[in-house]
Scaffold this motif. Sequence first.
Motif, PDB file in Angstrom:
ATOM      1  N   ASP A  28      52.438  19.945 -34.432  1.00 48.24           N
ATOM      2  CA  ASP A  28      51.270  19.219 -33.954  1.00 48.24           C
ATOM      3  C   ASP A  28      50.264  20.253 -33.431  1.00 48.24           C
ATOM      4  OD1 ASP A  28      49.394  17.604 -32.718  1.00 48.24           O
ATOM      5  OD2 ASP A  28      50.776  16.805 -31.225  1.00 48.24           O
ATOM      6  N   LEU A  29      49.069  20.267 -33.970  1.00 50.17           N
ATOM      7  CA  LEU A  29      48.063  21.262 -33.608  1.00 50.17           C
ATOM      8  C   LEU A  29      47.044  20.746 -32.596  1.00 50.17           C
ATOM      9  CD1 LEU A  29      47.347  22.668 -37.189  1.00 50.17           C
ATOM     10  CD2 LEU A  29      48.864  23.616 -35.438  1.00 50.17           C
ATOM     11  N   SER A  30      47.254  19.576 -32.027  1.00 56.65           N
ATOM     12  CA  SER A  30      46.233  18.962 -31.174  1.00 56.65           C
ATOM     13  C   SER A  30      45.858  19.838 -29.969  1.00 56.65           C
ATOM     14  CB  SER A  30      46.653  17.568 -30.720  1.00 56.65           C
ATOM     15  OG  SER A  30      47.878  17.605 -30.040  1.00 56.65           O
ATOM     16  N   TYR A  31      46.824  20.479 -29.322  1.00 59.35           N
ATOM     17  CA  TYR A  31      46.508  21.349 -28.181  1.00 59.35           C
ATOM     18  C   TYR A  31      45.634  22.518 -28.643  1.00 59.35           C
ATOM     19  CZ  TYR A  31      46.899  24.765 -24.447  1.00 59.35           C
ATOM     20  OH  TYR A  31      46.600  25.694 -23.479  1.00 59.35           O
ATOM     21  N   LEU A  32      46.014  23.137 -29.752  1.00 59.57           N
ATOM     22  CA  LEU A  32      45.254  24.278 -30.255  1.00 59.57           C
ATOM     23  C   LEU A  32      43.850  23.870 -30.693  1.00 59.57           C
ATOM     24  CD1 LEU A  32      48.038  26.108 -32.286  1.00 59.57           C
ATOM     25  CD2 LEU A  32      47.126  26.724 -30.037  1.00 59.57           C
ATOM     26  N   LEU A  33      43.710  22.688 -31.256  1.00 60.43           N
ATOM     27  CA  LEU A  33      42.387  22.201 -31.652  1.00 60.43           C
ATOM     28  C   LEU A  33      41.482  22.044 -30.437  1.00 60.43           C
ATOM     29  CD1 LEU A  33      43.432  19.605 -34.360  1.00 60.43           C
ATOM     30  CD2 LEU A  33      42.155  21.732 -34.739  1.00 60.43           C
ATOM     31  N   GLN A  34      42.053  21.586 -29.321  1.00 60.85           N
ATOM     32  CA  GLN A  34      41.279  21.444 -28.086  1.00 60.85           C
ATOM     33  C   GLN A  34      40.881  22.801 -27.513  1.00 60.85           C
ATOM     34  OE1 GLN A  34      43.622  19.140 -25.372  1.00 60.85           O
ATOM     35  NE2 GLN A  34      43.598  17.322 -26.665  1.00 60.85           N
ATOM     36  N   LYS A  35      41.672  23.822 -27.762  1.00 57.16           N
ATOM     37  CA  LYS A  35      41.444  25.166 -27.206  1.00 57.16           C
ATOM     38  C   LYS A  35      40.960  26.156 -28.260  1.00 57.16           C
ATOM     39  CE  LYS A  35      43.209  23.923 -23.233  1.00 57.16           C
ATOM     40  NZ  LYS A  35      42.403  23.752 -22.042  1.00 57.16           N
ATOM     41  N   GLY A  53      55.419  29.187 -43.121  1.00 59.65           N
ATOM     42  CA  GLY A  53      55.188  28.039 -43.998  1.00 59.65           C
ATOM     43  C   GLY A  53      54.072  27.108 -43.571  1.00 59.65           C
ATOM     44  N   GLY A  54      53.729  27.101 -42.294  1.00 58.24           N
ATOM     45  CA  GLY A  54      52.674  26.219 -41.804  1.00 58.24           C
ATOM     46  C   GLY A  54      51.291  26.847 -41.788  1.00 58.24           C
ATOM     47  N   ILE A  55      51.182  28.104 -42.242  1.00 56.49           N
ATOM     48  CA  ILE A  55      49.890  28.794 -42.198  1.00 56.49           C
ATOM     49  C   ILE A  55      48.785  28.033 -42.933  1.00 56.49           C
ATOM     50  CG2 ILE A  55      48.636  30.874 -42.919  1.00 56.49           C
ATOM     51  CD1 ILE A  55      51.132  32.472 -42.209  1.00 56.49           C
ATOM     52  N   PRO A  56      49.013  27.516 -44.142  1.00 54.87           N
ATOM     53  CA  PRO A  56      47.922  26.783 -44.812  1.00 54.87           C
ATOM     54  C   PRO A  56      47.402  25.597 -43.994  1.00 54.87           C
ATOM     55  CG  PRO A  56      49.698  27.216 -46.351  1.00 54.87           C
ATOM     56  CD  PRO A  56      50.192  27.609 -44.990  1.00 54.87           C
ATOM     57  N   TYR A  57      48.282  24.901 -43.306  1.00 54.22           N
ATOM     58  CA  TYR A  57      47.881  23.744 -42.499  1.00 54.22           C
ATOM     59  C   TYR A  57      47.110  24.191 -41.260  1.00 54.22           C
ATOM     60  CZ  TYR A  57      51.271  21.761 -45.617  1.00 54.22           C
ATOM     61  OH  TYR A  57      51.945  21.410 -46.750  1.00 54.22           O
ATOM     62  N   LEU A  58      47.541  25.292 -40.663  1.00 59.01           N
ATOM     63  CA  LEU A  58      46.856  25.834 -39.493  1.00 59.01           C
ATOM     64  C   LEU A  58      45.457  26.319 -39.865  1.00 59.01           C
ATOM     65  CD1 LEU A  58      47.137  26.884 -36.463  1.00 59.01           C
ATOM     66  CD2 LEU A  58      47.644  29.071 -37.521  1.00 59.01           C
ATOM     67  N   LEU A  59      45.354  27.096 -40.930  1.00 55.27           N
ATOM     68  CA  LEU A  59      44.071  27.696 -41.289  1.00 55.27           C
ATOM     69  C   LEU A  59      43.040  26.680 -41.772  1.00 55.27           C
ATOM     70  CD1 LEU A  59      45.147  31.039 -42.976  1.00 55.27           C
ATOM     71  CD2 LEU A  59      44.402  30.636 -40.627  1.00 55.27           C
ATOM     72  N   LYS A  60      43.491  25.565 -42.319  1.00 52.37           N
ATOM     73  CA  LYS A  60      42.542  24.515 -42.727  1.00 52.37           C
ATOM     74  C   LYS A  60      41.776  23.987 -41.522  1.00 52.37           C
ATOM     75  CE  LYS A  60      44.882  22.670 -46.756  1.00 52.37           C
ATOM     76  NZ  LYS A  60      45.636  21.535 -47.297  1.00 52.37           N
ATOM     77  N   GLN A  61      42.460  23.918 -40.380  1.00 49.90           N
ATOM     78  CA  GLN A  61      41.848  23.354 -39.186  1.00 49.90           C
ATOM     79  C   GLN A  61      41.369  24.401 -38.195  1.00 49.90           C
ATOM     80  OE1 GLN A  61      43.899  19.818 -37.594  1.00 49.90           O
ATOM     81  NE2 GLN A  61      45.384  20.166 -39.226  1.00 49.90           N
TER      82      GLN A  61
END
Length: 80
Positions: A28-35, A53-61
């Motif tokens: 869940d990236l919600s905390y990182l999106l807020q910061k 493995g989650g890098i593509p999902y992280l970098l999109k956002q």
Amino acid sequence: MIITIIIIDAGLKFPDLDMSGVDYIVSDLSYLLQKRKNIKALFLTYGHEDHIGGIPYLLKQLPTPIWVSANILTKTYAKP
């Protein structure tokens, strides 16, 4: 106070046996999106899917610089 965030790894989790139809689980990236303004880098410690493995999902956002040692790249991508 200025907070600096450095993300350590961006892996994914593999499902348990009772999670039929689920291929993988992404954090869940919600905390990182807020910061997002405080994120300075993604630092990779290991080259396996549970670490990267989650890098593509992280970098999109959250586009961010990625730091990785040559040792990890060599072990991950070198052919015998």
